[in-house]
Design a protein around this motif. Sequence first.
Motif, PDB file in Angstrom:
ATOM      1  N   GLU A  17     -66.731  36.509  -4.139  1.00  0.00           N
ATOM      2  CA  GLU A  17     -66.140  35.238  -3.742  1.00  0.00           C
ATOM      3  C   GLU A  17     -67.463  34.601  -2.715  1.00  0.00           C
ATOM      4  OE1 GLU A  17     -62.589  33.584  -1.305  1.00  0.00           O
ATOM      5  OE2 GLU A  17     -62.382  35.097  -2.760  1.00  0.00           O
ATOM      6  N   LYS A  18     -67.704  33.737  -2.964  1.00  0.00           N
ATOM      7  CA  LYS A  18     -68.600  32.762  -2.068  1.00  0.00           C
ATOM      8  C   LYS A  18     -68.158  31.937  -0.995  1.00  0.00           C
ATOM      9  CE  LYS A  18     -72.086  31.957  -5.771  1.00  0.00           C
ATOM     10  NZ  LYS A  18     -72.434  31.033  -6.691  1.00  0.00           N
ATOM     11  N   ALA A  19     -68.793  31.563   0.064  1.00  0.00           N
ATOM     12  CA  ALA A  19     -68.202  30.467   1.012  1.00  0.00           C
ATOM     13  C   ALA A  19     -67.508  29.545   0.301  1.00  0.00           C
ATOM     14  CB  ALA A  19     -69.224  30.325   2.070  1.00  0.00           C
ATOM     15  N   PRO A  20     -66.258  29.017   0.900  1.00  0.00           N
ATOM     16  CA  PRO A  20     -65.645  27.781   0.160  1.00  0.00           C
ATOM     17  C   PRO A  20     -66.683  26.536  -0.027  1.00  0.00           C
ATOM     18  CG  PRO A  20     -64.664  28.309   2.269  1.00  0.00           C
ATOM     19  CD  PRO A  20     -65.749  29.360   2.020  1.00  0.00           C
ATOM     20  N   GLN A  21     -66.721  25.923  -1.154  1.00  0.00           N
ATOM     21  CA  GLN A  21     -67.273  24.673  -1.104  1.00  0.00           C
ATOM     22  C   GLN A  21     -66.523  23.573  -1.366  1.00  0.00           C
ATOM     23  OE1 GLN A  21     -70.826  24.261  -1.449  1.00  0.00           O
ATOM     24  NE2 GLN A  21     -71.264  26.307  -0.995  1.00  0.00           N
ATOM     25  N   HIS A  22     -66.369  22.773  -0.517  1.00  0.00           N
ATOM     26  CA  HIS A  22     -65.237  21.668  -0.618  1.00  0.00           C
ATOM     27  C   HIS A  22     -65.772  20.261  -1.362  1.00  0.00           C
ATOM     28  CE1 HIS A  22     -62.888  24.222   1.807  1.00  0.00           C
ATOM     29  NE2 HIS A  22     -63.843  24.413   2.628  1.00  0.00           N
ATOM     30  N   ASP A  23     -64.911  19.937  -1.815  1.00  0.00           N
ATOM     31  CA  ASP A  23     -65.243  18.550  -2.604  1.00  0.00           C
ATOM     32  C   ASP A  23     -64.594  17.293  -2.043  1.00  0.00           C
ATOM     33  OD1 ASP A  23     -62.753  19.434  -3.380  1.00  0.00           O
ATOM     34  OD2 ASP A  23     -62.907  19.092  -5.601  1.00  0.00           O
ATOM     35  N   TRP A  24     -64.476  17.332  -1.078  1.00  0.00           N
ATOM     36  CA  TRP A  24     -63.942  16.149  -0.445  1.00  0.00           C
ATOM     37  C   TRP A  24     -64.685  15.419   0.497  1.00  0.00           C
ATOM     38  CZ3 TRP A  24     -59.616  17.098   4.031  1.00  0.00           C
ATOM     39  CH2 TRP A  24     -60.036  17.880   4.724  1.00  0.00           C
ATOM     40  N   TYR A  25     -64.747  14.359   0.993  1.00  0.00           N
ATOM     41  CA  TYR A  25     -65.464  13.494   1.784  1.00  0.00           C
ATOM     42  C   TYR A  25     -64.912  13.022   3.043  1.00  0.00           C
ATOM     43  CZ  TYR A  25     -68.089  13.678  -2.663  1.00  0.00           C
ATOM     44  OH  TYR A  25     -68.707  13.914  -3.740  1.00  0.00           O
ATOM     45  N   LEU A  26     -64.528  14.020   3.684  1.00  0.00           N
ATOM     46  CA  LEU A  26     -64.037  13.766   5.006  1.00  0.00           C
ATOM     47  C   LEU A  26     -64.954  12.933   5.924  1.00  0.00           C
ATOM     48  CD1 LEU A  26     -61.482  14.471   6.876  1.00  0.00           C
ATOM     49  CD2 LEU A  26     -62.554  16.514   7.470  1.00  0.00           C
ATOM     50  N   HIS A  27     -66.136  13.568   6.156  1.00  0.00           N
ATOM     51  CA  HIS A  27     -66.993  12.819   6.811  1.00  0.00           C
ATOM     52  C   HIS A  27     -67.285  11.281   6.572  1.00  0.00           C
ATOM     53  CE1 HIS A  27     -68.786  17.107   8.360  1.00  0.00           C
ATOM     54  NE2 HIS A  27     -67.643  17.041   8.417  1.00  0.00           N
ATOM     55  N   ASN A  74     -55.287   5.363   5.462  1.00  0.00           N
ATOM     56  CA  ASN A  74     -54.936   4.428   5.056  1.00  0.00           C
ATOM     57  C   ASN A  74     -55.585   4.131   3.535  1.00  0.00           C
ATOM     58  OD1 ASN A  74     -52.697   2.394   4.542  1.00  0.00           O
ATOM     59  ND2 ASN A  74     -53.984   0.659   5.248  1.00  0.00           N
ATOM     60  N   ILE A  75     -55.702   5.246   2.977  1.00  0.00           N
ATOM     61  CA  ILE A  75     -56.282   5.229   1.716  1.00  0.00           C
ATOM     62  C   ILE A  75     -55.447   6.396   0.827  1.00  0.00           C
ATOM     63  CG2 ILE A  75     -58.642   5.125   2.314  1.00  0.00           C
ATOM     64  CD1 ILE A  75     -59.074   8.296   2.039  1.00  0.00           C
ATOM     65  N   ALA A  76     -55.435   6.209  -0.640  1.00  0.00           N
ATOM     66  CA  ALA A  76     -54.740   7.109  -1.379  1.00  0.00           C
ATOM     67  C   ALA A  76     -55.218   8.468  -1.250  1.00  0.00           C
ATOM     68  CB  ALA A  76     -54.917   6.641  -2.969  1.00  0.00           C
ATOM     69  N   PRO A  77     -54.312   9.680  -1.450  1.00  0.00           N
ATOM     70  CA  PRO A  77     -54.934  10.917  -1.278  1.00  0.00           C
ATOM     71  C   PRO A  77     -56.081  11.262  -2.320  1.00  0.00           C
ATOM     72  CG  PRO A  77     -52.462  10.851  -1.163  1.00  0.00           C
ATOM     73  CD  PRO A  77     -53.073   9.551  -1.431  1.00  0.00           C
ATOM     74  N   HIS A  78     -56.168  10.950  -3.146  1.00  0.00           N
ATOM     75  CA  HIS A  78     -57.092  11.207  -4.575  1.00  0.00           C
ATOM     76  C   HIS A  78     -58.409  10.460  -3.826  1.00  0.00           C
ATOM     77  CE1 HIS A  78     -55.792   7.218  -6.237  1.00  0.00           C
ATOM     78  NE2 HIS A  78     -57.206   7.159  -6.507  1.00  0.00           N
ATOM     79  N   GLU A  79     -58.535   9.537  -3.022  1.00  0.00           N
ATOM     80  CA  GLU A  79     -59.784   8.930  -2.852  1.00  0.00           C
ATOM     81  C   GLU A  79     -60.502   9.956  -1.796  1.00  0.00           C
ATOM     82  OE1 GLU A  79     -58.931   3.989  -3.318  1.00  0.00           O
ATOM     83  OE2 GLU A  79     -57.961   5.125  -1.447  1.00  0.00           O
ATOM     84  N   LEU A  80     -59.817  10.707  -0.969  1.00  0.00           N
ATOM     85  CA  LEU A  80     -60.674  11.572  -0.133  1.00  0.00           C
ATOM     86  C   LEU A  80     -61.609  12.475  -1.103  1.00  0.00           C
ATOM     87  CD1 LEU A  80     -58.365  13.167   2.603  1.00  0.00           C
ATOM     88  CD2 LEU A  80     -60.611  12.054   2.949  1.00  0.00           C
ATOM     89  N   LEU A  81     -60.981  12.589  -2.294  1.00  0.00           N
ATOM     90  CA  LEU A  81     -61.962  13.457  -2.919  1.00  0.00           C
ATOM     91  C   LEU A  81     -63.226  12.788  -3.772  1.00  0.00           C
ATOM     92  CD1 LEU A  81     -58.814  15.323  -4.739  1.00  0.00           C
ATOM     93  CD2 LEU A  81     -60.286  15.908  -2.787  1.00  0.00           C
ATOM     94  N   MET A  82     -63.025  11.675  -3.467  1.00  0.00           N
ATOM     95  CA  MET A  82     -64.564  10.993  -4.041  1.00  0.00           C
ATOM     96  C   MET A  82     -65.302  10.081  -2.760  1.00  0.00           C
ATOM     97  SD  MET A  82     -62.773   7.608  -5.800  1.00  0.00           S
ATOM     98  CE  MET A  82     -61.471   8.923  -6.919  1.00  0.00           C
ATOM     99  N   PRO A  83     -66.367   9.930  -3.160  1.00  0.00           N
ATOM    100  CA  PRO A  83     -67.442   8.967  -1.934  1.00  0.00           C
ATOM    101  C   PRO A  83     -66.454   7.662  -1.916  1.00  0.00           C
ATOM    102  CG  PRO A  83     -68.672   9.778  -3.503  1.00  0.00           C
ATOM    103  CD  PRO A  83     -67.539  10.077  -3.854  1.00  0.00           C
TER     104      PRO A  83
END
Length: 122
Positions: A17-27, A74-83
Amino acid sequence: MLAGDFCCQSSHDVNMEKAPQHDWYLHEWFATQGLKQNDLVKQLGYPKNTANRLWHGLQPYRRDHIDEIAALLNIAPHELLMPPEEAMRIRRMQSVLSEVAAPLNDPAPEATTGTPAKRKVG
């Protein structure tokens, strides 16, 4: 097996198992609204350690994290997973499509009144 089969084996397992790779665009999303890591603590009440681990990708996010952070932004949850740029493009496209489709959704005047619609001549 031959004796030489083990000479080149490594203790490193390629399936390890590798270190987690996250696919969200929090920053990126926080930057669009001038928010910082500390806003996870101040506005959402996350413990500092949790906020730090989420921010730096050291802790996998959960659905409740996505929902809470999306509500803060104030965005849709799925939008955090895209730029943010991609989410804005999709929003613009949906807006245009809903404008184009609006006449298709409106009933024809004759359907609502029972009389044919009068047309302008000229």
